[in-house]
Design an enzyme around this catalytic site. Structure first.
Site, PDB file in Angstrom:
ATOM      1  N   PRO A 125       5.257  -5.210   6.649  1.00 32.96           N
ATOM      2  CA  PRO A 125       4.814  -4.994   5.509  1.00 32.96           C
ATOM      3  C   PRO A 125       3.149  -5.314   5.196  1.00 32.96           C
ATOM      4  CG  PRO A 125       5.860  -7.016   5.351  1.00 32.96           C
ATOM      5  CD  PRO A 125       6.157  -6.554   6.824  1.00 32.96           C
ATOM      6  N   CYS A 126       2.311  -4.449   5.801  1.00 39.58           N
ATOM      7  CA  CYS A 126       1.037  -4.332   5.680  1.00 39.58           C
ATOM      8  C   CYS A 126       0.594  -4.215   4.182  1.00 39.58           C
ATOM      9  CB  CYS A 126       0.235  -3.557   6.788  1.00 39.58           C
ATOM     10  SG  CYS A 126       0.605  -1.803   6.629  1.00 39.58           S
ATOM     11  N   HIS A 127       1.350  -3.527   3.588  1.00 40.93           N
ATOM     12  CA  HIS A 127       1.035  -3.204   2.199  1.00 40.93           C
ATOM     13  C   HIS A 127       0.804  -4.492   1.353  1.00 40.93           C
ATOM     14  CE1 HIS A 127       5.344  -2.943   2.345  1.00 40.93           C
ATOM     15  NE2 HIS A 127       5.187  -3.155   0.870  1.00 40.93           N
TER      16      HIS A 127
END
Length: 175
Positions: A125-127
């Site tokens: 989950p880089c967001h």
């Protein structure tokens, strides 16, 4: 490499994996979009579990993915990507927070570069990483998609005129 496309509320994602695990999730637009090589083989069966988990995520049921991932990158990038996995659903942190978490407190910019190179967004989950000021910063699928994903995780997807389970190819009107 095996590949398939999967329709989601943030557009048609291209999924790519091999015997080692999931290698890529590619957004239809944004800085990380790319043309799929012709030698990659289309194979739906390889992605049943991932597609099911993505559908659960987008319907608000799933918060953590359990598919095997095998992103290719440097040792530093892999440390960053592993740290991203510890960011809780619907939470955010800064690049500096990740730098401190991996024992490199002055490496915020390098963390940002590694975050931007994440080949399996959403699952890793880089967001959920934002700027120290609290503002959204770059995202391979585009800032409207990042904004939508964060709002979706907070249960606010309907604020953008789109339910998390609906289909939309036009994300320009989401923010």
């Amino acid at each position: 490499m095996y590949t398939i496309s999967h329709d989601t509320p943030v557009g048609r994602l291209t999924l790519a994996a091999d015997d080692q695990g999931l290698r890529h999730i590619v957004f239809p637009c944004g800085s990380r979009a790319f043309e799929i090589p012709q030698h990659w083989q289309r194979c739906a069966a390889e992605f049943d579990q991932l597609r099911f988990q993505l559908d659960e995520y987008f319907s608000g049921i799933r918060r953590v993915f359990s598919v095997k991932v095998a992103p290719e990158g440097t040792v530093f990038q892999k440390r960053v990507w592993q740290a991203l996995g510890s960011i809780e659903y619907a939470s955010t942190c800064s690049y500096g927070d990740i730098a401190r978490a991996i024992g490199r407190p002055t490496a915020s910019r390098a963390v940002g570069a590694a975050n931007g190179a994440n080949p399996v967004p959403i699952v890793i989950p880089c967001h959920r990483v934002i700027g120290a000021s609290g503002k959204l910063t770059g995202f391979g699928g585009g800032l409207p998609t990042k904004h939508w994903l964060l709002a979706h995780e907070r249960g606010e997807g309907q604020l953008f005129g789109i339910e998390p389970t609906s289909q939309s190819d036009d994300r320009r009107n989401l923010v």
